[in-house]
Design a protein around this motif. Sequence first.
Motif, PDB file in Angstrom:
ATOM      1  N   VAL A 197       0.990  -1.161   0.097  1.00  0.00           N
ATOM      2  CA  VAL A 197       0.240   0.235  -0.117  1.00  0.00           C
ATOM      3  C   VAL A 197       0.756   1.234  -0.301  1.00  0.00           C
ATOM      4  O   VAL A 197       2.222   1.050   0.644  1.00  0.00           O
ATOM      5  CB  VAL A 197      -0.854   0.164   1.520  1.00  0.00           C
ATOM      6  N   GLY A 198       0.854   2.234  -0.547  1.00  0.00           N
ATOM      7  CA  GLY A 198       1.272   3.540  -1.058  1.00  0.00           C
ATOM      8  C   GLY A 198       0.973   4.562  -1.121  1.00  0.00           C
ATOM      9  O   GLY A 198      -0.703   4.528  -1.637  1.00  0.00           O
ATOM     10  N   LYS A 199       1.274   5.579  -1.494  1.00  0.00           N
ATOM     11  CA  LYS A 199       0.782   7.186  -2.385  1.00  0.00           C
ATOM     12  C   LYS A 199       1.539   7.114  -3.335  1.00  0.00           C
ATOM     13  O   LYS A 199       2.636   7.306  -3.286  1.00  0.00           O
ATOM     14  CB  LYS A 199       0.720   7.958  -1.000  1.00  0.00           C
ATOM     15  N   ASN A 200       0.538   7.392  -4.643  1.00  0.00           N
ATOM     16  CA  ASN A 200       1.005   7.625  -5.685  1.00  0.00           C
ATOM     17  C   ASN A 200       1.391   9.747  -5.500  1.00  0.00           C
ATOM     18  O   ASN A 200       0.966  10.272  -4.579  1.00  0.00           O
ATOM     19  CB  ASN A 200       0.114   7.611  -6.821  1.00  0.00           C
ATOM     20  N   ALA A 201       2.096  10.245  -6.818  1.00  0.00           N
ATOM     21  CA  ALA A 201       2.553  11.640  -6.532  1.00  0.00           C
ATOM     22  C   ALA A 201       1.099  12.558  -7.084  1.00  0.00           C
ATOM     23  O   ALA A 201       1.031  13.968  -6.308  1.00  0.00           O
ATOM     24  CB  ALA A 201       3.021  11.778  -8.154  1.00  0.00           C
ATOM     25  N   ALA A 202      -0.422  11.860  -7.701  1.00  0.00           N
ATOM     26  CA  ALA A 202      -1.355  12.418  -7.166  1.00  0.00           C
ATOM     27  C   ALA A 202      -2.564  12.418  -5.859  1.00  0.00           C
ATOM     28  O   ALA A 202      -3.396  13.286  -5.806  1.00  0.00           O
ATOM     29  CB  ALA A 202      -2.678  12.054  -8.756  1.00  0.00           C
ATOM     30  N   GLY A 203      -1.997  11.904  -4.819  1.00  0.00           N
ATOM     31  CA  GLY A 203      -2.309  11.991  -3.711  1.00  0.00           C
ATOM     32  C   GLY A 203      -3.452  11.048  -3.651  1.00  0.00           C
ATOM     33  O   GLY A 203      -3.841  11.038  -2.290  1.00  0.00           O
ATOM     34  N   GLU A 204      -3.664   9.851  -4.099  1.00  0.00           N
ATOM     35  CA  GLU A 204      -4.113   8.477  -4.163  1.00  0.00           C
ATOM     36  C   GLU A 204      -3.425   7.638  -3.557  1.00  0.00           C
ATOM     37  O   GLU A 204      -2.082   6.999  -3.080  1.00  0.00           O
ATOM     38  CB  GLU A 204      -4.059   8.350  -6.304  1.00  0.00           C
ATOM     39  N   LEU A 205      -4.324   6.163  -2.497  1.00  0.00           N
ATOM     40  CA  LEU A 205      -3.628   5.160  -2.021  1.00  0.00           C
ATOM     41  C   LEU A 205      -3.873   4.336  -3.382  1.00  0.00           C
ATOM     42  O   LEU A 205      -4.582   4.072  -4.032  1.00  0.00           O
ATOM     43  CB  LEU A 205      -4.988   5.349  -1.151  1.00  0.00           C
TER      44      LEU A 205
ATOM     45  N   PRO B 268      -8.291   8.122  -5.066  1.00  0.00           N
ATOM     46  CA  PRO B 268      -8.801   8.862  -4.690  1.00  0.00           C
ATOM     47  C   PRO B 268      -9.633   8.828  -2.852  1.00  0.00           C
ATOM     48  O   PRO B 268     -10.421   8.278  -2.702  1.00  0.00           O
ATOM     49  CB  PRO B 268      -9.240   9.566  -5.414  1.00  0.00           C
ATOM     50  N   ILE B 269      -8.524  10.340  -2.366  1.00  0.00           N
ATOM     51  CA  ILE B 269      -8.771   9.866  -1.057  1.00  0.00           C
ATOM     52  C   ILE B 269      -9.620  10.690  -0.559  1.00  0.00           C
ATOM     53  O   ILE B 269      -9.032  11.684  -0.759  1.00  0.00           O
ATOM     54  CB  ILE B 269      -7.701   9.840   0.648  1.00  0.00           C
ATOM     55  N   PRO B 270     -11.482  10.353  -0.205  1.00  0.00           N
ATOM     56  CA  PRO B 270     -12.795  11.271   0.110  1.00  0.00           C
ATOM     57  C   PRO B 270     -12.200  11.922   1.031  1.00  0.00           C
ATOM     58  O   PRO B 270     -11.479  11.918   2.256  1.00  0.00           O
ATOM     59  CB  PRO B 270     -13.661  11.001   0.337  1.00  0.00           C
ATOM     60  N   GLN B 271     -12.610  13.732   1.173  1.00  0.00           N
ATOM     61  CA  GLN B 271     -12.503  14.255   2.222  1.00  0.00           C
ATOM     62  C   GLN B 271     -13.485  13.343   4.233  1.00  0.00           C
ATOM     63  O   GLN B 271     -13.441  13.524   4.409  1.00  0.00           O
ATOM     64  CB  GLN B 271     -13.746  15.626   2.292  1.00  0.00           C
ATOM     65  N   ALA B 272     -14.551  12.981   2.777  1.00  0.00           N
ATOM     66  CA  ALA B 272     -15.432  11.934   4.287  1.00  0.00           C
ATOM     67  C   ALA B 272     -15.674  10.391   3.323  1.00  0.00           C
ATOM     68  O   ALA B 272     -16.375  10.842   2.796  1.00  0.00           O
ATOM     69  CB  ALA B 272     -16.037  12.459   4.911  1.00  0.00           C
TER      70      ALA B 272
ATOM     71  N   GLU C 169      -2.611  -1.007   6.601  1.00  0.00           N
ATOM     72  CA  GLU C 169      -1.265  -0.383   5.615  1.00  0.00           C
ATOM     73  C   GLU C 169      -1.760   1.106   5.309  1.00  0.00           C
ATOM     74  O   GLU C 169      -1.676   1.939   4.637  1.00  0.00           O
ATOM     75  CB  GLU C 169      -0.367  -0.508   5.494  1.00  0.00           C
ATOM     76  N   ALA C 170      -2.934   0.988   5.153  1.00  0.00           N
ATOM     77  CA  ALA C 170      -4.533   2.072   4.636  1.00  0.00           C
ATOM     78  C   ALA C 170      -4.919   3.069   5.409  1.00  0.00           C
ATOM     79  O   ALA C 170      -5.659   3.425   5.390  1.00  0.00           O
ATOM     80  CB  ALA C 170      -5.705   1.314   3.749  1.00  0.00           C
ATOM     81  N   GLY C 171      -4.214   3.724   6.001  1.00  0.00           N
ATOM     82  CA  GLY C 171      -4.491   4.555   7.135  1.00  0.00           C
ATOM     83  C   GLY C 171      -4.782   5.694   7.199  1.00  0.00           C
ATOM     84  O   GLY C 171      -5.946   6.470   7.711  1.00  0.00           O
ATOM     85  N   ASP C 172      -4.028   5.879   5.732  1.00  0.00           N
ATOM     86  CA  ASP C 172      -4.361   7.569   4.771  1.00  0.00           C
ATOM     87  C   ASP C 172      -5.965   8.077   4.104  1.00  0.00           C
ATOM     88  O   ASP C 172      -6.017   8.403   4.011  1.00  0.00           O
ATOM     89  CB  ASP C 172      -3.391   7.903   4.086  1.00  0.00           C
ATOM     90  N   TYR C 173      -6.251   6.356   4.103  1.00  0.00           N
ATOM     91  CA  TYR C 173      -7.831   5.564   4.069  1.00  0.00           C
ATOM     92  C   TYR C 173      -8.748   4.792   4.506  1.00  0.00           C
ATOM     93  O   TYR C 173      -8.902   3.994   4.898  1.00  0.00           O
ATOM     94  CB  TYR C 173      -8.165   4.947   2.443  1.00  0.00           C
ATOM     95  N   PRO C 174      -8.926   5.893   5.761  1.00  0.00           N
ATOM     96  CA  PRO C 174      -9.351   5.261   6.804  1.00  0.00           C
ATOM     97  C   PRO C 174     -10.801   4.143   6.962  1.00  0.00           C
ATOM     98  O   PRO C 174     -10.425   2.749   7.383  1.00  0.00           O
ATOM     99  CB  PRO C 174      -9.851   5.910   8.136  1.00  0.00           C
TER     100      PRO C 174
ATOM    101  N   ALA D  87     -12.662   5.212  -7.879  1.00  0.00           N
ATOM    102  CA  ALA D  87     -11.311   4.721  -8.172  1.00  0.00           C
ATOM    103  C   ALA D  87     -11.078   3.254  -9.006  1.00  0.00           C
ATOM    104  O   ALA D  87     -11.839   3.988 -10.090  1.00  0.00           O
ATOM    105  CB  ALA D  87     -10.921   3.371  -7.155  1.00  0.00           C
ATOM    106  N   THR D  88      -9.120   3.293  -9.851  1.00  0.00           N
ATOM    107  CA  THR D  88      -9.051   2.864 -10.478  1.00  0.00           C
ATOM    108  C   THR D  88      -8.185   1.979 -11.050  1.00  0.00           C
ATOM    109  O   THR D  88      -7.932   1.701  -9.788  1.00  0.00           O
ATOM    110  CB  THR D  88      -7.749   4.212 -11.798  1.00  0.00           C
ATOM    111  N   VAL D  89      -9.185   0.810 -11.366  1.00  0.00           N
ATOM    112  CA  VAL D  89      -8.249  -0.604 -11.606  1.00  0.00           C
ATOM    113  C   VAL D  89      -6.766  -0.330 -12.466  1.00  0.00           C
ATOM    114  O   VAL D  89      -7.489  -0.332 -13.937  1.00  0.00           O
ATOM    115  CB  VAL D  89      -9.263  -1.307 -11.916  1.00  0.00           C
TER     116      VAL D  89
END
Lengths: 161, 262
Positions: free
Chosen positions: B59-67, B163-167, B81-86, B128-130
């Motif tokens: 699990v990581g993050k890319n330059a666009a801020g996507e998980l 994409p990481i949502p606001q909520a 490991e997906a703490g950025d997207y709880p 999301a993008t597959v």
Amino acid sequence: MPEVTMTVNGKPASGEVEGRTLLVQFLREDLNLTGTHVGCDTSQCGACVVHVDGQAVKACTMLAAEADGAEVTTIEGMAAPDGTLDRVQEAFKEHHGLQCGFCTPGMVMSAAALLRDTPKPTEAEVREYLEGNICRCTGYHNIVKAIMAASGQEVSALAAE
Amino acid sequence: MYNFDFVKPSSIKEAVEALGTEEAQALGGGQTLIPTMKQRLAMPAKLVSLSGIAEMKGVGKNAAGELVVGGATPHATVEREAGDYPALAELARHIGDPAVRNRGTIGGSLANNDPSACYPAAVLGSGATVVTSNREIAADDFFEGMFTNALEDGEIITEVRFPIPQAANYQKFEQPASRFALVGVFVAKLKDGVRVAVTGASEEGVFRWGEAEKALSSDFSPSAVEGLSVSADGMIADLHGSAAYRAHLVGVLTKRAVAAAG
């Protein structure tokens, strides 16, 4: 037939398997480690839980070939070589965490994995973690009690249900 | 289960080559495929394990801020490991049981597209993008009905970009025996609007509830969904719940998800 080599309970083990040979078949039929049980054979009941590279997995739903090169621990590998029981086994004995005993190997392996990641679980965490381990005898109460005791926590406060 | 040849490549390229032969089938964690093969509902001549491909794990993050979740990443890793997207980590934490989560993978779940699986709701609900071995597929174009999707023969899901949502929040009403979703609703508030994806309910598999999305995009509160309902037509009906019951649950769980997402 492909050859697999793995470390089982600290000892090297190898054998020829078919593509379809399940890890649990290899353990039971080739290595004669019959402590790992097959209950449902559909990855529901958890009687077949072993550790593969430290992770609890259902050995009835993993191919033996997938465990090639892995470190596998089964219930036979839990006690010390001199027969001294692991703390989870000891607690199951002490707190009568079994009746017929069929689910017990999987219960012990799941409990050991839980306690490695969560050394002091709450009772609720223990019950949730055992979601994939089915016991048809005990009603789970003494199993939960045993695992709480194995974690070094006070169990007299756990009410009988 | 019928016998098959087993291969375990260590790169995506080798896996694609191995899948190029007749009746070859990719193997993720096998938590659905192995039981299916035991019942002889699937009988591939060759299984290509994806579990040895390091570039498809983690699990990581890319330059666009996507998980970014690798296609061969087990649920237990996403849980940790997906703490950025709880909301995604929490969804992963309730799939199956701990031992199943140590083997089952996100790519396997999406490739199978079980109508009651959890991940399709997160992927569609997040927009999301597959990413596959040869292209990128938007979630809206990926799911094509129960157990079907846009994947072609031999195509491998290499990663999923969220994409990481606001909520966001996922509410799962468990079928008590299987622990699959009787109905599950994933709600995500993204910068360009709200998405609501429903799993477990429809004969067509995961779907978006457009009416609720519209209402929630102008007012992100449980009361915005009050009075809205989905039709029971085309809902799954079985001994665990009627079509009308599932349709009702869609509304209830959507409200709960919005309330929990805040």
